[in-house]
Design an enzyme around this catalytic site. Structure first.
Site, PDB file in Angstrom:
ATOM      1  N   GLU A 281      -2.031  -8.830   3.975  1.00 41.44           N
ATOM      2  CA  GLU A 281      -2.103  -9.275   5.375  1.00 41.44           C
ATOM      3  C   GLU A 281      -3.513  -9.110   5.931  1.00 41.44           C
ATOM      4  OE1 GLU A 281      -1.117  -6.416   4.392  1.00 41.44           O
ATOM      5  OE2 GLU A 281      -1.371  -4.837   5.913  1.00 41.44           O
TER       6      GLU A 281
ATOM      7  N   HIS B  32      -3.776  -4.823   0.616  1.00 41.76           N
ATOM      8  CA  HIS B  32      -3.226  -5.333   1.869  1.00 41.76           C
ATOM      9  C   HIS B  32      -3.354  -6.851   1.911  1.00 41.76           C
ATOM     10  CE1 HIS B  32      -2.609  -1.562   4.086  1.00 41.76           C
ATOM     11  NE2 HIS B  32      -3.605  -1.100   3.354  1.00 41.76           N
TER      12      HIS B  32
ATOM     13  N   CYS C   6       0.840  -1.203   0.000  1.00 41.36           N
ATOM     14  CA  CYS C   6       0.000   0.000   0.000  1.00 41.36           C
ATOM     15  C   CYS C   6       0.874   1.251   0.000  1.00 41.36           C
ATOM     16  CB  CYS C   6      -0.995  -0.047   1.154  1.00 41.36           C
ATOM     17  SG  CYS C   6      -2.357   1.132   0.976  1.00 41.36           S
TER      18      CYS C   6
END
Lengths: 250, 199
Positions: B179, B177, B80
């Site tokens: 994660e 993202h 990001c």
């Protein structure tokens, strides 16, 4: 293909996850960590963790709670709200595991705070919370600290936050009772909308998602109380709007 | 493997730490020149504003470390904001110079924000990291990378088509993202780490 978000709200009071009804009644559920773990397993799009007694008790954000949740290794976006009154608070919340923050009371008492926070953490990480009430055909914010209706600060209408969470105060905690007339007011606000408060009826969810300003709906009590309620709702709404329901394989 | 996460003061480091541990790797937080150069894999995390992050990197001299690491072809993954920092410049809030690793700039999206779960398209017929159109990833940004198409490995559609992932040598940037993208994100990160491990 992009999807609208189906978010879950975990209300926390005195370190316990609770069901909330109308900003007045609270029924204990148990460990916030376990509730968050369940929602992550069920693949909800986003989890709001709202510590509702921090501002009332003049406390800052619940960093301990965030750090405990960060240790759970969940892989779902987290929004934290509760007790955020300053830029250092906001930064500490992000560094402790939240992806975005939700600000409510501080907007009324410190209207320039939103711009200060946005300039450091980015406006995409900032959501304004607006407990919304109509009175005599005019829109107001419900100030839960003073238990009264107040004017809506212009900070809400300006493009500072990325989104505003409109909470239907009168129907919060209800089932299927969300007042869709709130949709008529969204164009007055520059940020996009997240709708919350009794929005559990798939028919109403589809209508809400059809509105271009609505990017997410949030559900609290139903998701935190009933296993697989999320998957059942996802199966019942227009598949164009949401990701397919996810069932964990064991 | 040991993954080194650059702590530049405002990133969401807790989330990434948890994800990397769940994939079975070790994680360490770093914020000095030598650690950046020596890291097995360097991760640049993703929440914050471009000017604030670059102010920190230039004030500490860590911008030179990241650029040198790219020049000696050691793995870097930017997520990001971490991906955007790799560009020449960004006009978020004010015109700010970036690390200048990628041939392009960061510009405002022609709408307020891209905050949603979205599918990505690989520029290759068979994606090198095993991603398909049924994978959804979490995006949360209002600026995007515009630059040399040869460096783009993923794009995404939200009204318009724009860059979702870039690769130049062993430097990878992901606008979304991973994660925070549940099973799809973990699988992508695992495959990226494995690709570096196999080299």
């Amino acid at each position: 293909m992009n999807k609208k978000r189906m978010s879950a709200v975990v209300t926390v009071k005195k370190n316990i996850a609770v069901q909330s009804v109308g900003y007045k009644k609270y029924y204990p559920l148990g460990s916030p960590e376990q509730v968050v773990l369940n929602l992550d397993r069920w693949a909800v799009d986003e989890i709001f963790i709202i510590s509702i007694d921090r501002s009332r008790n003049n406390q800052g954000p619940d960093i301990d709670l965030l750090k405990r949740i960060a240790k759970l290794q969940i892989s779902t976006p987290i929004v934290y709200g509760g007790g955020i009154k300053s830029l250092p608070d906001a930064i500490e919340v992000i560094q402790s595991g939240a992806d975005r923050i939700l600000v409510d009371c501080a907007i009324d008492y410190n209207p320039t705070l939103l711009q200060d926070i946005a300039s450091v953490i980015g406006s995409q990480a900032l959501i304004g919370s607006l407990p919304f009430c109509m009175e005599n055909n005019a829109p107001f914010k419900y100030d839960y600290l003073q238990n009264k209706l107040v004017k809506i600060e212009c900070a809400y209408t300006q493009p500072i936050c990325s989104e505003i969470m409109f909470v239907d105060v009168k129907n919060e905690g209800g089932s299927g009772s969300f007042d869709l007339s709130i949709l008529d007011h969204l164009e007055k606000f520059s940020p996009d909308a997240i709708l919350f408060g009794g929005l559990t009826d798939p028919r109403k969810i589809n209508i809400a998602y059809e509105n271009n300003k609505v990017k997410a709906i949030a559900i609290g009590n139903l998701f935190t109380h009933t296993e697989h309620a999320l998957q059942k709702i996802c199966s019942s709404i227009n598949p164009e709007y949401s990701r397919p329901p996810f069932y964990e394989q064991r | 493997m040991q993954i080194s996460l650059l702590n530049y003061g405002i990133g969401n480091i807790e989330c990434l730490k948890g994800c990397i541990r769940s994939l079975g790797h070790k994680i360490q937080l770093i914020n000095d020149y030598d650690s950046i150069i020596d890291a097995e894999i360097l991760l640049l995390p993703g929440v914050g504003s471009f000017p604030a992050a670059m102010r920190y990197l230039t004030a500490t001299g860590l911008d030179f470390a990241i650029k040198k690491r790219h020049d000696i072809n050691k793995p870097i993954i930017g997520i990001c904001l971490g991906m955007q920092l790799l560009a020449y410049e960004s006009d978020e809030f004010m015109m700010t110079k970036g690390l200048g690793i990628l041939d392009g700039a960061v510009k405002k999206l022609p709408f307020s924000h891209h905050i949603c779960w979205n599918s990505i398209s690989s520029k290759k017929s068979k994606d090198m990291y095993g991603i398909s159109s049924s994978d959804y990833f979490y995006f949360n940004h209002s600026y995007h990378f515009v630059g040399n198409e040869d460096q783009v490995i993923y794009d995404v559609h939200y009204g318009i088509r724009f860059t979702a992932g870039v690769k130049l040598g062993n430097t990878i940037g992901l606008q979304f993202h991973p994660e925070k993208s549940q099973a799809s994100g973990k699988r992508l990160l695992k495959n990226i780490f494995d690709s570096f491990d196999n080299e």
